[in-house]
Design a protein around this motif. Structure first.
Motif, PDB file in Angstrom:
ATOM      1  N   VAL A  85       5.874 -33.002 -39.219  1.00  0.00           N
ATOM      2  CA  VAL A  85       6.334 -32.866 -40.522  1.00  0.00           C
ATOM      3  C   VAL A  85       5.916 -31.324 -40.912  1.00  0.00           C
ATOM      4  O   VAL A  85       4.190 -30.806 -41.062  1.00  0.00           O
ATOM      5  CB  VAL A  85       4.498 -34.133 -42.116  1.00  0.00           C
ATOM      6  CG1 VAL A  85       5.534 -33.492 -42.694  1.00  0.00           C
ATOM      7  CG2 VAL A  85       5.296 -35.444 -40.824  1.00  0.00           C
ATOM      8  N   MET A  86       6.538 -30.809 -41.308  1.00  0.00           N
ATOM      9  CA  MET A  86       6.085 -29.020 -41.599  1.00  0.00           C
ATOM     10  C   MET A  86       5.288 -29.248 -42.853  1.00  0.00           C
ATOM     11  O   MET A  86       6.402 -29.760 -43.970  1.00  0.00           O
ATOM     12  CB  MET A  86       7.411 -28.238 -42.184  1.00  0.00           C
ATOM     13  CG  MET A  86       7.475 -27.222 -42.370  1.00  0.00           C
ATOM     14  SD  MET A  86       8.398 -25.847 -42.314  1.00  0.00           S
ATOM     15  CE  MET A  86       8.593 -26.166 -44.564  1.00  0.00           C
ATOM     16  N   VAL A  87       4.871 -28.544 -43.337  1.00  0.00           N
ATOM     17  CA  VAL A  87       3.681 -28.463 -44.711  1.00  0.00           C
ATOM     18  C   VAL A  87       4.167 -26.797 -45.469  1.00  0.00           C
ATOM     19  O   VAL A  87       3.316 -26.464 -44.940  1.00  0.00           O
ATOM     20  CB  VAL A  87       2.245 -29.286 -44.765  1.00  0.00           C
ATOM     21  CG1 VAL A  87       1.656 -28.956 -45.863  1.00  0.00           C
ATOM     22  CG2 VAL A  87       2.978 -30.586 -44.005  1.00  0.00           C
ATOM     23  N   THR A  88       3.665 -27.339 -46.861  1.00  0.00           N
ATOM     24  CA  THR A  88       3.842 -25.836 -47.310  1.00  0.00           C
ATOM     25  C   THR A  88       2.756 -25.450 -47.944  1.00  0.00           C
ATOM     26  O   THR A  88       2.087 -27.027 -47.998  1.00  0.00           O
ATOM     27  CB  THR A  88       4.888 -25.701 -48.786  1.00  0.00           C
ATOM     28  OG1 THR A  88       4.592 -26.717 -49.614  1.00  0.00           O
ATOM     29  CG2 THR A  88       6.511 -26.210 -48.040  1.00  0.00           C
ATOM     30  N   PRO A  89       1.949 -24.696 -48.378  1.00  0.00           N
ATOM     31  CA  PRO A  89       0.765 -24.624 -49.016  1.00  0.00           C
ATOM     32  C   PRO A  89       0.802 -25.350 -50.312  1.00  0.00           C
ATOM     33  O   PRO A  89       1.383 -25.862 -50.419  1.00  0.00           O
ATOM     34  CB  PRO A  89       0.556 -23.335 -49.243  1.00  0.00           C
ATOM     35  CG  PRO A  89       2.285 -22.139 -48.524  1.00  0.00           C
ATOM     36  CD  PRO A  89       2.867 -23.338 -48.460  1.00  0.00           C
ATOM     37  N   TYR A  90       0.209 -25.115 -50.678  1.00  0.00           N
ATOM     38  CA  TYR A  90      -0.598 -25.754 -52.380  1.00  0.00           C
ATOM     39  C   TYR A  90      -0.211 -25.206 -53.604  1.00  0.00           C
ATOM     40  O   TYR A  90      -0.811 -23.733 -52.732  1.00  0.00           O
ATOM     41  CB  TYR A  90      -2.195 -26.693 -52.059  1.00  0.00           C
ATOM     42  CG  TYR A  90      -1.110 -28.077 -51.603  1.00  0.00           C
ATOM     43  CD1 TYR A  90      -1.006 -29.230 -51.624  1.00  0.00           C
ATOM     44  CD2 TYR A  90      -1.876 -28.149 -50.148  1.00  0.00           C
ATOM     45  CE1 TYR A  90      -1.479 -30.746 -50.847  1.00  0.00           C
ATOM     46  CE2 TYR A  90      -1.578 -29.625 -49.134  1.00  0.00           C
ATOM     47  CZ  TYR A  90      -1.540 -30.618 -49.721  1.00  0.00           C
ATOM     48  OH  TYR A  90      -1.045 -31.395 -49.198  1.00  0.00           O
ATOM     49  N   THR A  91      -0.305 -24.990 -54.286  1.00  0.00           N
ATOM     50  CA  THR A  91      -0.090 -24.820 -55.411  1.00  0.00           C
ATOM     51  C   THR A  91      -1.158 -25.673 -56.522  1.00  0.00           C
ATOM     52  O   THR A  91      -1.661 -26.901 -56.704  1.00  0.00           O
ATOM     53  CB  THR A  91       1.215 -24.296 -56.363  1.00  0.00           C
ATOM     54  OG1 THR A  91       1.702 -24.925 -56.763  1.00  0.00           O
ATOM     55  CG2 THR A  91       1.639 -23.156 -55.259  1.00  0.00           C
ATOM     56  N   ASP A  92      -1.046 -24.559 -57.794  1.00  0.00           N
ATOM     57  CA  ASP A  92      -1.859 -25.528 -59.124  1.00  0.00           C
ATOM     58  C   ASP A  92      -0.683 -26.677 -59.293  1.00  0.00           C
ATOM     59  O   ASP A  92       0.830 -25.945 -59.730  1.00  0.00           O
ATOM     60  CB  ASP A  92      -2.824 -24.878 -59.854  1.00  0.00           C
ATOM     61  CG  ASP A  92      -2.306 -24.155 -60.352  1.00  0.00           C
ATOM     62  OD1 ASP A  92      -0.813 -23.795 -60.536  1.00  0.00           O
ATOM     63  OD2 ASP A  92      -3.134 -23.248 -60.257  1.00  0.00           O
ATOM     64  N   GLU A  93      -0.869 -27.175 -60.809  1.00  0.00           N
ATOM     65  CA  GLU A  93      -0.027 -27.714 -61.147  1.00  0.00           C
ATOM     66  C   GLU A  93       0.748 -26.867 -62.335  1.00  0.00           C
ATOM     67  O   GLU A  93       2.069 -27.451 -62.762  1.00  0.00           O
ATOM     68  CB  GLU A  93      -0.585 -29.429 -62.057  1.00  0.00           C
ATOM     69  CG  GLU A  93      -0.326 -29.685 -60.863  1.00  0.00           C
ATOM     70  CD  GLU A  93      -1.915 -31.215 -61.907  1.00  0.00           C
ATOM     71  OE1 GLU A  93      -1.341 -31.235 -63.089  1.00  0.00           O
ATOM     72  OE2 GLU A  93      -2.242 -31.933 -61.484  1.00  0.00           O
ATOM     73  N   ALA A  94       0.430 -25.751 -62.653  1.00  0.00           N
ATOM     74  CA  ALA A  94       0.866 -25.248 -63.897  1.00  0.00           C
ATOM     75  C   ALA A  94       2.431 -24.570 -63.008  1.00  0.00           C
ATOM     76  O   ALA A  94       3.234 -23.732 -63.225  1.00  0.00           O
ATOM     77  CB  ALA A  94      -0.310 -24.092 -64.375  1.00  0.00           C
ATOM     78  N   VAL A  95       2.060 -24.318 -61.809  1.00  0.00           N
ATOM     79  CA  VAL A  95       3.068 -23.294 -60.519  1.00  0.00           C
ATOM     80  C   VAL A  95       4.099 -24.510 -59.972  1.00  0.00           C
ATOM     81  O   VAL A  95       3.375 -24.628 -59.133  1.00  0.00           O
ATOM     82  CB  VAL A  95       2.030 -22.247 -60.027  1.00  0.00           C
ATOM     83  CG1 VAL A  95       3.463 -21.489 -59.143  1.00  0.00           C
ATOM     84  CG2 VAL A  95       1.358 -21.184 -61.246  1.00  0.00           C
ATOM     85  N   SER A  96       5.220 -24.097 -59.518  1.00  0.00           N
ATOM     86  CA  SER A  96       6.167 -24.499 -58.697  1.00  0.00           C
ATOM     87  C   SER A  96       5.467 -24.352 -57.351  1.00  0.00           C
ATOM     88  O   SER A  96       5.838 -22.834 -57.545  1.00  0.00           O
ATOM     89  CB  SER A  96       7.879 -24.674 -59.169  1.00  0.00           C
ATOM     90  OG  SER A  96       8.383 -25.661 -57.967  1.00  0.00           O
ATOM     91  N   VAL A  97       5.452 -24.370 -56.359  1.00  0.00           N
ATOM     92  CA  VAL A  97       5.535 -24.143 -54.675  1.00  0.00           C
ATOM     93  C   VAL A  97       6.484 -23.245 -54.656  1.00  0.00           C
ATOM     94  O   VAL A  97       6.411 -22.174 -54.097  1.00  0.00           O
ATOM     95  CB  VAL A  97       5.105 -25.558 -53.469  1.00  0.00           C
ATOM     96  CG1 VAL A  97       5.735 -26.513 -53.632  1.00  0.00           C
ATOM     97  CG2 VAL A  97       4.725 -24.664 -52.760  1.00  0.00           C
ATOM     98  N   TYR A  98       7.626 -23.852 -55.255  1.00  0.00           N
ATOM     99  CA  TYR A  98       8.968 -23.582 -54.655  1.00  0.00           C
ATOM    100  C   TYR A  98       9.178 -21.682 -55.578  1.00  0.00           C
ATOM    101  O   TYR A  98       9.490 -20.562 -55.046  1.00  0.00           O
ATOM    102  CB  TYR A  98      10.470 -24.432 -54.927  1.00  0.00           C
ATOM    103  CG  TYR A  98      10.155 -25.420 -54.246  1.00  0.00           C
ATOM    104  CD1 TYR A  98      10.686 -25.120 -53.019  1.00  0.00           C
ATOM    105  CD2 TYR A  98      10.382 -26.677 -55.017  1.00  0.00           C
ATOM    106  CE1 TYR A  98      11.022 -25.963 -52.916  1.00  0.00           C
ATOM    107  CE2 TYR A  98      10.891 -27.540 -54.041  1.00  0.00           C
ATOM    108  CZ  TYR A  98      11.581 -27.849 -53.186  1.00  0.00           C
ATOM    109  OH  TYR A  98      11.619 -28.314 -52.764  1.00  0.00           O
TER     110      TYR A  98
END
Length: 212
Positions: A85-98
């Protein structure tokens, strides 16, 4: 040989009489971690429900079925080894990780001759919730799959984290085997709401207030 314990599980361990230093567990005794995805009803998106530890994916599927479908309705299950499973970093809900991760476009020259594969994309909408399957993309690599996921699903906000799993790395339940879920009937007797406790308390209070 004298017994070290009345518990046969302890006896079978064959522990040394006078251990002098810790010894590693044998490799074959180490279990693998798998991630389990669960479908509550037909045509619903698969949702992450938790991990299991097992010696192989078939046993992991059985453990997942026992642990995550015994109490709740289920029509399908996927299992993937955690390392796949490749996992991206986390962001907060105000910003999309993309919008914050740097996705390298696939190099056409380097990938010349390679065959595209299917990858499954899972979004996490909010921390503390569960990853949910968004769809399938075709790419040469995990990075390429993430880039294609941004093109297809980048506008599906909020998204604080993305999981990418190669389709061939998922052990899936088959449609023709759906009868294995038939034992998972609706078990409302296990849910507190089924007993309508608050309704009974309210009724009791009303009856007693009238009586007084």
């Amino acid at each position: 040989m004298s017994l070290k314990s009345l518990d046969p599980r302890v006896t079978r361990l064959e522990l040394p009489e006078n251990p002098t230093e810790p010894t590693p567990k044998p490799e074959l005794d180490q279990l693998i971690t798998y991630e389990v995805f669960h479908q509550k009803k037909e045509n619903a998106a698969y949702t992450y429900v938790g991990p299991v530890h097992a010696p192989n994916e078939e046993v992991a599927f059985l453990f997942g079925k026992e642990q995550y479908s015994r109490r709740y309705a289920c029509t399908g299950m996927w299992v993937a080894e955690t390392k796949n499973v490749m996992v991206t970093p986390y962001t907060d809900e105000a910003v999309s990780v993309y919008d914050v991760i740097r996705i390298q476009p696939e190099n056409a020259m380097e990938n010349q001759g390679k065959t595209a594969e299917n990858y499954e994309i899972f979004h996490l909408k909010k921390r503390g919730k569960a990853h949910q399957h968004m769809g399938t993309v075709s790419a040469i690599s995990y990075e390429g799959a993430l880039a294609e996921a941004k093109n297809q699903f980048g506008d599906k906000k909020p998204c604080v984290n993305v999981w990418v799993v190669k389709a061939t790395d998922l052990f899936r339940s088959e449609a023709e085997d759906k009868d294995i879920w038939s034992t998972t009937q609706e078990k409302i007797y296990r849910e507190a709401t089924a007993y309508r406790v608050m309704d009974k308390i309210t009724k009791y209070k009303e009856e007693n207030s009238v009586a007084q």
